[in-house]
Design a protein around this motif. Structure first.
Motif, PDB file in Angstrom:
ATOM      1  N   THR A  98       8.073  -6.644   4.140  1.00 58.08           N
ATOM      2  CA  THR A  98       9.099  -7.652   3.900  1.00 58.08           C
ATOM      3  C   THR A  98      10.083  -7.593   5.054  1.00 58.08           C
ATOM      4  OG1 THR A  98      10.492  -6.127   2.638  1.00 58.08           O
ATOM      5  CG2 THR A  98       8.822  -7.375   1.410  1.00 58.08           C
ATOM      6  N   VAL A  99      11.159  -8.366   4.932  1.00 59.71           N
ATOM      7  CA  VAL A  99      12.159  -8.355   5.989  1.00 59.71           C
ATOM      8  C   VAL A  99      12.850  -7.010   6.082  1.00 59.71           C
ATOM      9  CG1 VAL A  99      14.280  -9.448   6.811  1.00 59.71           C
ATOM     10  CG2 VAL A  99      12.493 -10.835   5.737  1.00 59.71           C
ATOM     11  N   SER A 100      12.940  -6.290   4.955  1.00 58.62           N
ATOM     12  CA  SER A 100      13.719  -5.058   4.919  1.00 58.62           C
ATOM     13  C   SER A 100      12.884  -3.788   4.857  1.00 58.62           C
ATOM     14  CB  SER A 100      14.655  -5.080   3.710  1.00 58.62           C
ATOM     15  OG  SER A 100      13.904  -5.208   2.505  1.00 58.62           O
ATOM     16  N   SER A 101      11.562  -3.883   4.579  1.00 58.74           N
ATOM     17  CA  SER A 101      10.785  -2.653   4.423  1.00 58.74           C
ATOM     18  C   SER A 101       9.308  -2.918   4.684  1.00 58.74           C
ATOM     19  CB  SER A 101      10.964  -2.081   3.018  1.00 58.74           C
ATOM     20  OG  SER A 101      10.417  -2.969   2.051  1.00 58.74           O
ATOM     21  N   VAL A 102       8.558  -1.816   4.763  1.00 58.92           N
ATOM     22  CA  VAL A 102       7.123  -1.869   4.963  1.00 58.92           C
ATOM     23  C   VAL A 102       6.482  -0.805   4.082  1.00 58.92           C
ATOM     24  CG1 VAL A 102       7.220  -0.280   6.929  1.00 58.92           C
ATOM     25  CG2 VAL A 102       5.269  -1.805   6.674  1.00 58.92           C
ATOM     26  N   THR A 103       5.321  -1.148   3.475  1.00 62.47           N
ATOM     27  CA  THR A 103       4.571  -0.220   2.640  1.00 62.47           C
ATOM     28  C   THR A 103       3.283   0.150   3.350  1.00 62.47           C
ATOM     29  OG1 THR A 103       5.465  -1.205   0.619  1.00 62.47           O
ATOM     30  CG2 THR A 103       3.469   0.126   0.402  1.00 62.47           C
ATOM     31  N   ALA A 104       2.979   1.457   3.403  1.00 62.41           N
ATOM     32  CA  ALA A 104       1.833   1.931   4.158  1.00 62.41           C
ATOM     33  C   ALA A 104       1.070   2.980   3.366  1.00 62.41           C
ATOM     34  CB  ALA A 104       2.281   2.514   5.494  1.00 62.41           C
ATOM     35  N   PHE A 105      -0.235   3.062   3.642  1.00 64.62           N
ATOM     36  CA  PHE A 105      -1.103   4.105   3.118  1.00 64.62           C
ATOM     37  C   PHE A 105      -1.490   5.026   4.264  1.00 64.62           C
ATOM     38  CE2 PHE A 105      -1.645   0.683   0.079  1.00 64.62           C
ATOM     39  CZ  PHE A 105      -1.633   1.345  -1.143  1.00 64.62           C
ATOM     40  N   ALA A 106      -1.674   6.322   3.949  1.00 66.42           N
ATOM     41  CA  ALA A 106      -2.028   7.296   4.977  1.00 66.42           C
ATOM     42  C   ALA A 106      -2.952   8.346   4.382  1.00 66.42           C
ATOM     43  CB  ALA A 106      -0.779   7.952   5.564  1.00 66.42           C
ATOM     44  N   GLY A 107      -3.754   8.919   5.246  1.00 74.72           N
ATOM     45  CA  GLY A 107      -4.626  10.025   4.856  1.00 74.72           C
ATOM     46  C   GLY A 107      -4.013  11.342   5.280  1.00 74.72           C
ATOM     47  N   ILE A 108      -3.603  12.174   4.304  1.00 76.47           N
ATOM     48  CA  ILE A 108      -2.964  13.463   4.568  1.00 76.47           C
ATOM     49  C   ILE A 108      -3.511  14.470   3.557  1.00 76.47           C
ATOM     50  CG2 ILE A 108      -0.792  14.728   4.771  1.00 76.47           C
ATOM     51  CD1 ILE A 108       0.615  12.003   5.097  1.00 76.47           C
ATOM     52  N   ASN A 109      -4.178  15.492   4.004  1.00 71.61           N
ATOM     53  CA  ASN A 109      -4.707  16.509   3.102  1.00 71.61           C
ATOM     54  C   ASN A 109      -3.592  17.392   2.553  1.00 71.61           C
ATOM     55  OD1 ASN A 109      -7.359  15.751   3.152  1.00 71.61           O
ATOM     56  ND2 ASN A 109      -8.046  17.393   4.518  1.00 71.61           N
ATOM     57  N   SER A 110      -3.799  17.840   1.356  1.00 64.36           N
ATOM     58  CA  SER A 110      -2.878  18.811   0.768  1.00 64.36           C
ATOM     59  C   SER A 110      -3.042  20.168   1.456  1.00 64.36           C
ATOM     60  CB  SER A 110      -3.145  18.947  -0.731  1.00 64.36           C
ATOM     61  OG  SER A 110      -2.935  17.712  -1.399  1.00 64.36           O
ATOM     62  N   SER A 111      -2.195  21.105   1.080  1.00 63.65           N
ATOM     63  CA  SER A 111      -2.247  22.423   1.695  1.00 63.65           C
ATOM     64  C   SER A 111      -3.562  23.113   1.370  1.00 63.65           C
ATOM     65  CB  SER A 111      -1.075  23.274   1.211  1.00 63.65           C
ATOM     66  OG  SER A 111      -1.190  23.500  -0.195  1.00 63.65           O
ATOM     67  N   ARG A 112      -3.905  24.124   2.162  1.00 59.86           N
ATOM     68  CA  ARG A 112      -5.128  24.871   1.931  1.00 59.86           C
ATOM     69  C   ARG A 112      -5.108  25.525   0.550  1.00 59.86           C
ATOM     70  NH1 ARG A 112      -9.955  24.560   3.537  1.00 59.86           N
ATOM     71  NH2 ARG A 112      -9.151  24.243   5.650  1.00 59.86           N
ATOM     72  N   LYS A 113      -3.945  25.979   0.108  1.00 61.34           N
ATOM     73  CA  LYS A 113      -3.834  26.618  -1.214  1.00 61.34           C
ATOM     74  C   LYS A 113      -4.167  25.627  -2.322  1.00 61.34           C
ATOM     75  CE  LYS A 113      -0.538  29.117  -4.107  1.00 61.34           C
ATOM     76  NZ  LYS A 113       0.854  29.659  -4.202  1.00 61.34           N
ATOM     77  N   ASP A 114      -3.653  24.404  -2.229  1.00 61.72           N
ATOM     78  CA  ASP A 114      -3.948  23.404  -3.253  1.00 61.72           C
ATOM     79  C   ASP A 114      -5.432  23.013  -3.222  1.00 61.72           C
ATOM     80  OD1 ASP A 114      -1.327  23.433  -4.029  1.00 61.72           O
ATOM     81  OD2 ASP A 114      -0.764  21.642  -2.887  1.00 61.72           O
ATOM     82  N   GLN A 115      -6.021  22.934  -2.024  1.00 59.63           N
ATOM     83  CA  GLN A 115      -7.437  22.571  -1.935  1.00 59.63           C
ATOM     84  C   GLN A 115      -8.319  23.642  -2.564  1.00 59.63           C
ATOM     85  OE1 GLN A 115      -8.890  20.911   1.845  1.00 59.63           O
ATOM     86  NE2 GLN A 115      -6.765  20.756   2.551  1.00 59.63           N
ATOM     87  N   GLU A 116      -7.975  24.905  -2.378  1.00 63.90           N
ATOM     88  CA  GLU A 116      -8.755  25.970  -2.996  1.00 63.90           C
ATOM     89  C   GLU A 116      -8.623  25.940  -4.508  1.00 63.90           C
ATOM     90  OE1 GLU A 116      -7.314  29.450  -1.152  1.00 63.90           O
ATOM     91  OE2 GLU A 116      -8.418  29.157   0.738  1.00 63.90           O
TER      92      GLU A 116
END
Length: 734
Positions: A98-116
């Motif tokens: 919009t005129v005031s903001s932008v919405t975005a998606f991104a690929g970011i893995n969680s920490s190694r501890k959370d993945q385990e």
């Protein structure tokens, strides 16, 4: 050397892997990257850049929005600070703005501890607020005077959409994040993500219009199989097909060796089956983009890093498809690393538009191509056209390319404001470069047309093309100059006839340009097309004079003998001795007249046997006492010896000093007339002292120069003309 286009560069504090322009505002660019988990000093960021506003402390955040509104400068506007305990940003895409903001998606893995622990929330969504264009009461940085603003960011959600892997030590990450443009009918938007380094490749399709990543929004999953992963994914809405329900999209993805296309409709919750497949042998597909729902653009790397190609694949012709056109990238590219595509405006009537394609190579260069296409243009007639090559854009490998979206203005009248598209590139060297590519109206405003549209302009002829054009023009100018100079010298008579230029001009022009040759009797003949006729006339006159002389001499002899006989008959001498004396006197007179007749006949025979060309040279040489005539005879003698046909009669050239005038004289004589003379010698037969004396004499007269060499003098006889004539008389008398 790269073409002269406007560019801006900024260096951040972390390596960059992804970028995307705001589809509604080409002045804002979103980039993401980072050092990954556990790397001290290198964080993870998404950054928004701007050209007029600068953050007060840009290093405290690691996700950036960039303002690229200026051609020469870009600056950070908004950062999203990500946890250093999590992975870096591997991919991103802007969903809406919009005129005031932008919405975005991104690929970011969680920490190694959370993945385990079996939890990897790899898909994230954010909202970044834009700074106001004119902020009242904004603080001014005392050192730089720049306007400072700290943008507000808000995380919208995070989710784990990939299937949970049971393999130990998996390094799965979100390699691809791709969003379609909204449908024109219902505004639906489809998103796709694909795995990287997964034991089994997977593609997940989801509804991108939801407020945040939630479980029910997943539309479909595609399992690619063991060890197979998607290199790229693209989506295009099908708005103009009445047979398809609203919210239908065409989806294409490529693996290393295969390309698949299928259709997907939102809210059906079904697993799609591929409707088209294309297989390659050894080359690896790197990227895929839709041009139309039935035409794909493929980026392919050749085996063993031997280059890269762009392919146009028609998916409507058969189930296997057909490559309708292709082009190779320049030789410096061993493999391609990124691809970006954008559509420019189309004309209202023909719907013809230009597609702009950018390809990044491993050598940090960017190749830009254009492609004209339209609804009524057959796929087979589509041709790639190379637009420019940007060399050494980044210090290290380019990781992403993205074009800004071009929204054409309303074209009214002949005066329009300049229009541009922007090309952004990122690298693992933490650099962002934005190139501004100018557009022009086609046809130009000076031409009236209802099919006017914007196309990519050429920013300037390359240095290689300019050099090639300069060399070509110079070569043509030199060739034309040499041609006309040779033609002029042939007409003037100072050069052998190679072009036959004497016949190209009229007699009047020929006589005006040509240099006349003077004979002893004052007759002049210009070396033109009628020179031979003039020479023949002169020879005819000379022959006639010889004939008249012979006739007169014979008449004198007859008269003398007749008179002597009459006198002997009518006169009565006193003594026989007187009679014998009278008869002897008459015989002496007859003998003298016979000698004259014999000499005249010999001269007439020698003249008649000369060829026209030899007679021209002989007449010219004997008629001229000037040194340039002798020099011309030397040149003719040398050319005659070089070009003489086998078996042709040889006429020797003799040079001697004129005792009366003290000048050089030259002439041609028949064989045998000078060989027996002791006063005439060939140049090769002269002693060294005699050669030096004659060469000095020739130099003083301006007839010969040292740099011409002695080859010009070979075969020439030197001596006195009296000796040569004596030898000729002795040869004639037998």
């Amino acid at each position: 050397m790269s073409p002269a286009v406007a560019s801006a560069k900024i260096t951040l504090s972390y390596p960059l892997y992804a970028s995307d322009f705001d589809p509604q505002n080409s002045d804002f660019l979103l980039v993401g990257g980072g050092g990954g988990e556990g790397r001290t000093g290198v964080g993870n960021k998404i950054v928004a850049f701007a050209g007029q506003l600068v953050l007060a402390n840009p290093l405290t955040f690691y996700q950036t929005l960039i303002d690229a509104s200026r051609k020469q400068t870009i600056s950070e506007v908004v950062d999203i600070d990500l946890s250093k305990d999590e992975d870096s940003v591997t991919s991103l895409a802007i969903a809406s703005s919009t005129v005031s903001s932008v919405t975005a998606f991104a690929g970011i893995n969680s920490s190694r501890k959370d993945q385990e622990a079996g939890k990897n929330e790899h898909l994230r969504s954010f909202r970044l607020e834009y700074p106001p264009q004119k902020r009242a009461g904004a603080e001014e940085d005392k050192d730089t005077g720049a306007q400072t603003y700290k943008g507000q960011t808000a995380p919208l959600g995070r989710a784990s959409l990939f299937a949970q892997s049971t393999a130990a030590g998996t390094e799965t990450y979100q390699r691809v994040t791709r969003l379609s443009r909204p449908c024109k009918i219902n505004g639906g938007q489809l998103g796709a993500i694909a795995t990287g380094l997964a034991p089994e490749g997977e593609i997940v399709l989801f509804d991108a219009k939801t407020n945040g990543p939630m479980g029910p929004w997943v539309e479909a999953r595609l399992s690619l199989g063991q060890g197979v992963e998607a290199a790229d994914v693209d989506i295009i809405p099908i708005d103009d097909n009445e047979d398809s329900p609203p919210g239908t999209f065409a989806v294409a993805y490529c693996t290393d060796l295969e390309v698949h296309v299928f259709r997907m409709t939102l809210k059906q919750n079904s697993t799609p089956e591929p409707g088209f497949s294309h297989f390659a042998s050894r080359p690896k597909f790197r990227s895929v983009r839709f041009i139309t729902p039935h035409l794909l653009l493929l980026l392919k790397n050749r085996p063993n890093r031997q280059g890269a190609d762009l392919l146009l694949l028609d998916t409507s012709s058969s189930r296997q498809g057909k490559v309708v056109n292709s082009t190779s990238l320049h030789r410096g590219i061993n493999s391609a690393t990124a691809l970006a595509v954008t559509h420019l405006s189309s004309s209202p009537s023909s719907q013809l538009s230009q597609l702009v394609v950018a390809v990044a190579g491993q050598d940090t260069s960017i190749s830009i191509f254009t492609l004209e296409h339209g609804d009524n243009v057959p796929y087979k007639s589509l041709k790639f056209k190379s637009h420019m090559l940007l060399r050494s854009v980044h210090p290290q490998q380019i990781t992403s390319l993205s074009f800004s979206t071009f929204s054409p203005p309303v074209i009214t009248g002949s005066s329009t404001s300049p229009q541009y598209i922007k090309l952004a590139s990122t690298s693992i060297a933490s650099t962002v470069v934005v190139h501004t590519l100018p557009l022009i109206l086609h046809p130009p405003p000076s031409q009236r047309s209802s099919q006017r549209r914007y196309v990519l302009t050429s920013p300037g002829r390359s240095e290689a093309a300019q050099m090639s054009l300069t060399i070509l023009i110079s070569a043509l100018a030199i060739a034309l100059g040499a041609f006309f100079l040779q033609a002029f010298t042939e007409i003037r008579g100072t050069s052998p006839q190679y072009l036959g230029a004497r016949g190209w001009v009229s007699q009047r022009v020929n006589d005006y340009i040509a240099v006349p040759y003077l004979f002893e009797d004052g007759t002049s003949i210009a070396p033109s097309t009628n020179a031979m006729s003039g020479l023949s006339e002169y020879a005819s006159q000379s022959s006639s004079s010889f004939s008249d002389h012979v006739t007169d001499t014979f008449s004198d002899i007859t008269s003398s003998v007749s008179d002597a006989a009459t006198a002997a008959k009518e006169t009565l001498y006193d003594t026989p001795e007187q009679a014998r004396a009278a008869v002897s006197s008459a015989l002496d007179a007859a003998s003298s007249a016979a000698s004259e007749l014999n000499a005249a006949s010999e001269a007439y025979s020698a003249t008649a046997s000369l060829s026209a060309s030899s007679l021209t040279s002989a007449a010219t040489s004997q008629a001229s006492s000037a040194s340039h005539h002798v020099r011309d005879l030397l040149s003719r003698h040398y050319n005659y010896r070089q070009d003489r046909p086998p078996g042709a009669e040889i006429h020797h050239m003799v040079i001697h000093d004129d005792e009366e005038s003290g000048k050089l004289k030259a002439g041609f004589h028949r064989p045998g007339t000078q060989g027996s003379s002791k006063d005439v010698k060939k140049f090769e037969e002269l002693s060294k002292m005699e050669k030096d004396v004659w060469k000095q004499r020739l130099r003083d007269a301006g007839v010969w120069a040292v740099d011409e060499g002695e080859a010009v003098l070979k075969g020439v006889f030197f001596g006195s003309m009296a000796g040569a004539v004596g030898a000729a008389v002795r040869g004639a008398m037998g």
